[in-house]
Design an enzyme around this catalytic site. Structure first.
Site, PDB file in Angstrom:
ATOM      1  N   GLU A 111       0.862  -1.186   0.000  1.00  0.00           N
ATOM      2  CA  GLU A 111       0.000   0.000   0.000  1.00  0.00           C
ATOM      3  C   GLU A 111       0.891   1.226   0.000  1.00  0.00           C
ATOM      4  OE1 GLU A 111      -2.459  -0.320   3.538  1.00  0.00           O
ATOM      5  OE2 GLU A 111      -2.465  -2.474   3.241  1.00  0.00           O
ATOM      6  N   LYS A 113       2.141   4.776   1.623  1.00  0.00           N
ATOM      7  CA  LYS A 113       2.207   5.322   2.978  1.00  0.00           C
ATOM      8  C   LYS A 113       1.764   6.778   2.905  1.00  0.00           C
ATOM      9  CE  LYS A 113       5.151   5.256   7.037  1.00  0.00           C
ATOM     10  NZ  LYS A 113       5.184   6.650   7.473  1.00  0.00           N
ATOM     11  N   ASP A 115       0.846  10.441   4.142  1.00  0.00           N
ATOM     12  CA  ASP A 115       1.485  11.286   5.132  1.00  0.00           C
ATOM     13  C   ASP A 115       0.463  12.262   5.702  1.00  0.00           C
ATOM     14  OD1 ASP A 115       3.578  12.027   6.638  1.00  0.00           O
ATOM     15  OD2 ASP A 115       4.563  13.243   5.106  1.00  0.00           O
ATOM     16  N   TYR A 222      -7.110   1.757   6.229  1.00  0.00           N
ATOM     17  CA  TYR A 222      -6.378   0.614   5.682  1.00  0.00           C
ATOM     18  C   TYR A 222      -6.126  -0.550   6.618  1.00  0.00           C
ATOM     19  CZ  TYR A 222      -3.024   3.889   7.605  1.00  0.00           C
ATOM     20  OH  TYR A 222      -2.401   4.789   8.408  1.00  0.00           O
ATOM     21  N   LYS A 309      10.827   3.669   2.495  1.00  0.00           N
ATOM     22  CA  LYS A 309      10.780   5.112   2.332  1.00  0.00           C
ATOM     23  C   LYS A 309      11.230   5.528   0.937  1.00  0.00           C
ATOM     24  CE  LYS A 309       9.172   6.547   6.224  1.00  0.00           C
ATOM     25  NZ  LYS A 309       9.687   7.566   7.081  1.00  0.00           N
ATOM     26  N   CYS A 403      32.094  22.954  28.585  1.00  0.00           N
ATOM     27  CA  CYS A 403      30.640  23.078  28.512  1.00  0.00           C
ATOM     28  C   CYS A 403      30.241  24.524  28.217  1.00  0.00           C
ATOM     29  CB  CYS A 403      30.017  22.626  29.825  1.00  0.00           C
ATOM     30  SG  CYS A 403      28.235  22.880  29.872  1.00  0.00           S
ATOM     31  N   CYS A 406      28.274  25.782  31.623  1.00  0.00           N
ATOM     32  CA  CYS A 406      28.858  25.885  32.969  1.00  0.00           C
ATOM     33  C   CYS A 406      30.382  25.845  32.941  1.00  0.00           C
ATOM     34  CB  CYS A 406      28.303  24.794  33.875  1.00  0.00           C
ATOM     35  SG  CYS A 406      28.987  23.181  33.498  1.00  0.00           S
ATOM     36  N   CYS A 421      29.341  16.809  29.657  1.00  0.00           N
ATOM     37  CA  CYS A 421      29.658  17.712  30.753  1.00  0.00           C
ATOM     38  C   CYS A 421      29.314  16.921  32.015  1.00  0.00           C
ATOM     39  CB  CYS A 421      28.805  18.974  30.670  1.00  0.00           C
ATOM     40  SG  CYS A 421      28.804  19.916  32.208  1.00  0.00           S
ATOM     41  N   CYS A 427      25.113  21.936  36.413  1.00  0.00           N
ATOM     42  CA  CYS A 427      25.003  22.484  35.059  1.00  0.00           C
ATOM     43  C   CYS A 427      23.520  22.762  34.767  1.00  0.00           C
ATOM     44  CB  CYS A 427      25.592  21.480  34.079  1.00  0.00           C
ATOM     45  SG  CYS A 427      25.601  22.043  32.385  1.00  0.00           S
TER      46      CYS A 427
HETATM   47  P1  AMP Z   1       5.824   5.961  11.365  1.00  0.00           P
HETATM   48  O1  AMP Z   1       5.019   7.026  12.047  1.00  0.00           O
HETATM   49  O2  AMP Z   1       6.847   6.487  10.408  1.00  0.00           O
HETATM   50  O3  AMP Z   1       6.330   4.910  12.294  1.00  0.00           O
HETATM   51  O4  AMP Z   1       4.822   5.213  10.411  1.00  0.00           O
HETATM   52  C1  AMP Z   1       3.681   4.603  10.920  1.00  0.00           C
HETATM   53  C2  AMP Z   1       2.485   5.355  10.451  1.00  0.00           C
HETATM   54  O5  AMP Z   1       2.345   5.303   9.049  1.00  0.00           O
HETATM   55  C3  AMP Z   1       1.224   4.759  10.949  1.00  0.00           C
HETATM   56  O6  AMP Z   1       0.933   5.180  12.255  1.00  0.00           O
HETATM   57  C4  AMP Z   1       0.210   5.282   9.978  1.00  0.00           C
HETATM   58  O7  AMP Z   1      -0.364   6.462  10.471  1.00  0.00           O
HETATM   59  C5  AMP Z   1       1.014   5.651   8.744  1.00  0.00           C
HETATM   60  N1  AMP Z   1       0.546   5.015   7.515  1.00  0.00           N
HETATM   61  C6  AMP Z   1       0.298   5.669   6.363  1.00  0.00           C
HETATM   62  N2  AMP Z   1      -0.141   4.841   5.406  1.00  0.00           N
HETATM   63  C7  AMP Z   1      -0.204   3.604   5.956  1.00  0.00           C
HETATM   64  C8  AMP Z   1      -0.599   2.308   5.463  1.00  0.00           C
HETATM   65  N3  AMP Z   1      -1.005   2.121   4.213  1.00  0.00           N
HETATM   66  N4  AMP Z   1      -0.531   1.278   6.324  1.00  0.00           N
HETATM   67  C9  AMP Z   1      -0.104   1.449   7.601  1.00  0.00           C
HETATM   68  N5  AMP Z   1       0.281   2.634   8.115  1.00  0.00           N
HETATM   69  C10 AMP Z   1       0.246   3.713   7.301  1.00  0.00           C
HETATM   70 ZN    ZN Z   2      27.785  21.979  31.912  1.00  0.00          ZN
END
Ligand code: AMP
Ligand code: ZN
Length: 664
Positions: A111, A113, A115, A222, A309, A403, A406, A421, A427
């Site tokens: 699938e 991913k 965002d 999904y 990725k 540091c 401090c 440090c 500190c």
């Molecule tokens: P990460 O936050 O990078 O660990 O990725 C995990 C997150 O990817 C999950 O919590 C989902 O919100 C998101 N995600 C987006 N698309 C998908 C998909 N097709 N299947 C599973 N997770 C997904």
């Molecule tokens: Zn320090």
């Protein structure tokens, strides 16, 4: 038709139009006619509140105000995903899977991913009951009122849905809707939003649901969580959920090999730019849900899924200055202060440089032009230097020796990448950092107190360590900057309420180096109270499962320190939970001590997770694959034949569910 029937008919009709338009992208009514019918329904409902229905399409326009979002514990934890970046990564993953599952054919669902902001929706008897954000994976915020305004979220399902389940997905803001929102903002003289993802997740936390209703958010779903779902593969999860009325992305492919997976990745790495939403990779899941169960989870992510990725975006900019931050453990982190630059939708001004070695390896210098990349992490990183653009006056970076806060001389022990440090108790950023860690959400979760206030309290001499928080009075904090009667009260009450936080989290909150959440849980379970833990020797600590020398030494070191001993005595006096609560201790035995179990197949009387919990509660260990270290294989129904063969060759006892239950 009587009034009730009239209302019902309008609701059914409007629901259908909503589904056609928002889920199927196929309008079946004009906007005008839709609005007229909606108004008609609104009028009828207003006149007849006795026919109220929490799933009525009129609720889509919002209006409900949420002042505070309640925290809800997820019935099924929401995990992260492991990341992979290459063919080799995927092949390694496949090997790990095959090792656990044995010699069976494994198929994958691929699938995209998406965002956005993850969400978990709970349905009972087909009705949306709750919508909760991911939060820290264990608990999130109740955003139901806001989610109900998103039109692609069905309030009432159709077809043969299970009676109770959670469905997970992503709230996203399509590019064109996002662009329109920004046009409006600019026209109104407001700052445009930075990127669709942050805007989507910010939308979920708006207090006025009518404002959420106006945003063109979408909900893509999904995955299912629950029991007795009547589905066998991830691919059919997608199909079924679509039939129940959810918006399920149509981009998904069943693959028989890693090569097929890679072909999918390559295709979408290019074609994702034609999609209406932001995507940052591909998610690959073992298709067979029973295999998924067998594979289980690590402490962070499922073993049966992997994110691949897409290649990160890269830009170049000038590094103006290197500065140094001191963390709560005294670790020094060099930070690159950059000429602000736009990268993957956000303006980047700073990047972590990790440590001295990293700076040396890449020969990073002030005034260099550097390449900045945004990978999976939130903090962007510097991946290289454009040497040809280096000014002639450039000199190599000299790492600091003292540091910055401090002025104590820094030390670096062999094998450690970072400089430290060592002025732990004098500190300032270390002192405040430890207190900030103590109050943080996963630790003591003190409401009404934030990181900046901690700094202020420290600067004013009101606190020198976290124990001091418990003697603060309202009168003391009231004179602080930006502190009002109410906020002072909240602070003191928040601190007082934290005495209920369970032992394992207090242990994590103490800020012992290398004792993270998971280790704290292990130690709490093994020692049950702080006195026993404080009395433990290094040998005893190392004997605890998953506690290595490094952690053991750090624990010993911490409890040897006079100041820490004194602080803990004070925490005890203030009645913090320094031992496991009675109900946690209940049902815990050592019956299975020294025994390692592998659990496989489907069980009748208890779920697989309950079984694993029983093993751990009784002092046993759960292993993921059969090896010579395995004591028992608990065999359920439909266990893979190769597992049995392997157990037999290694002479491992194969026991049934009943055999096991008799043991505990
Ligand atoms: P990460 O936050 O990078 O660990 O990725 C995990 C997150 O990817 C999950 O919590 C989902 O919100 C998101 N995600 C987006 N698309 C998908 C998909 N097709 N299947 C599973 N997770 C997904
Ligand atoms: Zn320090």
């Amino acid at each position: 038709m009587n009034i009730k029937e009239q209302i019902e008919a309008l609701r059914t009709e409007l629901r259908e139009h909503n589904h056609n338009y928002y889920v199927l992208d196929n309008a079946t009514i004009s906007d005008y006619d839709f609005d007229m019918k909606l108004k008609e329904l609104q009028a009828l409902e207003a006149k007849h509140p006795e026919f109220y229905d929490a799933t009525s399409p009129t609720l889509r326009v919002g209006g409900g105000i949420t002042k505070n979002f309640d925290t809800i514990v997820h019935e099924h934890r929401m995990y992260s995903l492991d990341n992979s970046y290459s063919k080799e990564d995927l092949e390694d993953w496949e090997k790990r899977i095959q090792k656990i599952l044995g010699d069976v054919a494994v198929e994958f669902t691929c699938e995209l991913k998406y965002d956005g902001a993850s969400i978990s929706l709970t349905y009972e008897e087909g009705t949306l009951i709750k919508a909760v954000t991911r939060g820290d994976g264990f608990q999130g915020d109740d955003v139901t009122t806001n989610i109900k305004t998103i039109k692609s979220v069905p309030l009432q399902l159709k077809g043969d849905y299970p009676s109770k389940f959670d469905i997970r997905g992503e709230i996203v803001l399509p590019f064109d809707g996002f662009a329109k929102m920004n046009e409006e903002r600019i026209a109104n003289g407001e700052e445009p939003y930075m990127n669709p993802r942050n805007t989507a997740s910010g939308s979920l936390k708006l207090q006025d649901s009518a404002a959420v209703a106006k945003r063109p958010l979408e909900c893509l779903l999904y995955s299912l969580a629950g029991t007795k779902l009547g589905v066998e593969t991830q691919f059919s999860v997608l199909e079924k959920a679509r039939n129940w009325g959810f918006k399920v992305p149509t981009v998904a492919k069943l693959c028989k090999s890693v090569d097929e997976v890679l072909a999918f990745v390559e295709y979408w790495d290019i074609h994702r730019h034609d999609l209406p939403y932001e995507t940052d990779g591909v998610v690959i899941k073992v298709n067979n849900l029973q295999y998924q169960e067998e594979l289980g989870h690590t402490s962070k992510s499922p073993r049966w899924a992997m994110a691949y990725k897409f290649k990160a975006e890269q830009v170049s900019t000038v590094l103006n200055e290197i500065s140094y931050q001191v963390g709560r453990t005294g670790a020094i982190t060099p930070v690159a202060n950059l000429q602000p630059v736009l990268l993957a939708g956000t303006t980047v001004k700073r990047a972590s440089l990790h440590n001295a070695d990293q700076i040396e390896k890449l020969d990073i210098r002030e005034n260099d032009t550097v390449f900045v990349e945004k990978g999976g992490e939130i903090i962007p990183k510097i991946v290289g230097v454009a040497i040809e653009k280096r000014p002639e006056t450039s000199v190599p970076t000299k790492y600091i020796t003292h540091c910055p806060e401090c002025h104590t001389e820094l030390v670096r022990t062999a094998g450690d990448a970072k400089h430290y440090c060592t002025n732990f108790y004098g500190c300032p950023p270390q002192i405040t950092g430890r207190i900030q860690h103590f109050i943080s959400r996963k630790a003591m979760d003190i409401e009404g107190l934030g990181g900046e206030t901690v700094e202020l309290l420290f600067k004013e001499g009101l606190i020198k360590n976290y124990a001091d928080l418990y003697t603060l009075t309202k009168e003391q904090v009231l004179p602080l900057e930006r502190m009002a009667e109410k906020s002072a009260e909240n602070l003191v009450n928040g601190v007082a309420a934290s005495v209920a936080i369970p032992f394992e989290r207090v242990l994590f909150a103490l800020g012992i180096r290398f004792v993270g959440e998971t280790v704290a849980k292990k130690l709490a379970k093994a020692y049950k109270n702080i006195d026993a833990l404080m009395a433990a020797s290094e040998e005893e600590l190392v004997a605890v499962d998953e506690i290595g020398e490094r952690i053991a030494q750090s624990v010993i070191e911490f409890f040897k320190n006079e100041k820490n001993i004194e602080t803990i005595a004070r925490l005890k006096e203030y009645k913090l939970q320094l031992e496991l609560s009675a109900d946690k201790l209940l049902n815990q035995t050592e019956t299975l001590k020294g025994k390692t179990f592998v659990v496989s197949g489907v069980f009748e009387k208890v779920s697989r997770n309950e079984l694993k919990k029983l093993i751990e509660d009784n002092g046993g260990k759960v292993g993921s694959s059969i090896s010579s270290k395995t004591t028992f294989l608990v065999a359920g129904d439909k266990m893979g034949p190769s597992k049995r063969t392997k157990a037999e060759t290694l002479n491992i006892d194969i026991i049934s569910e009943d055999d096991f239950l008799a043991m505990v």
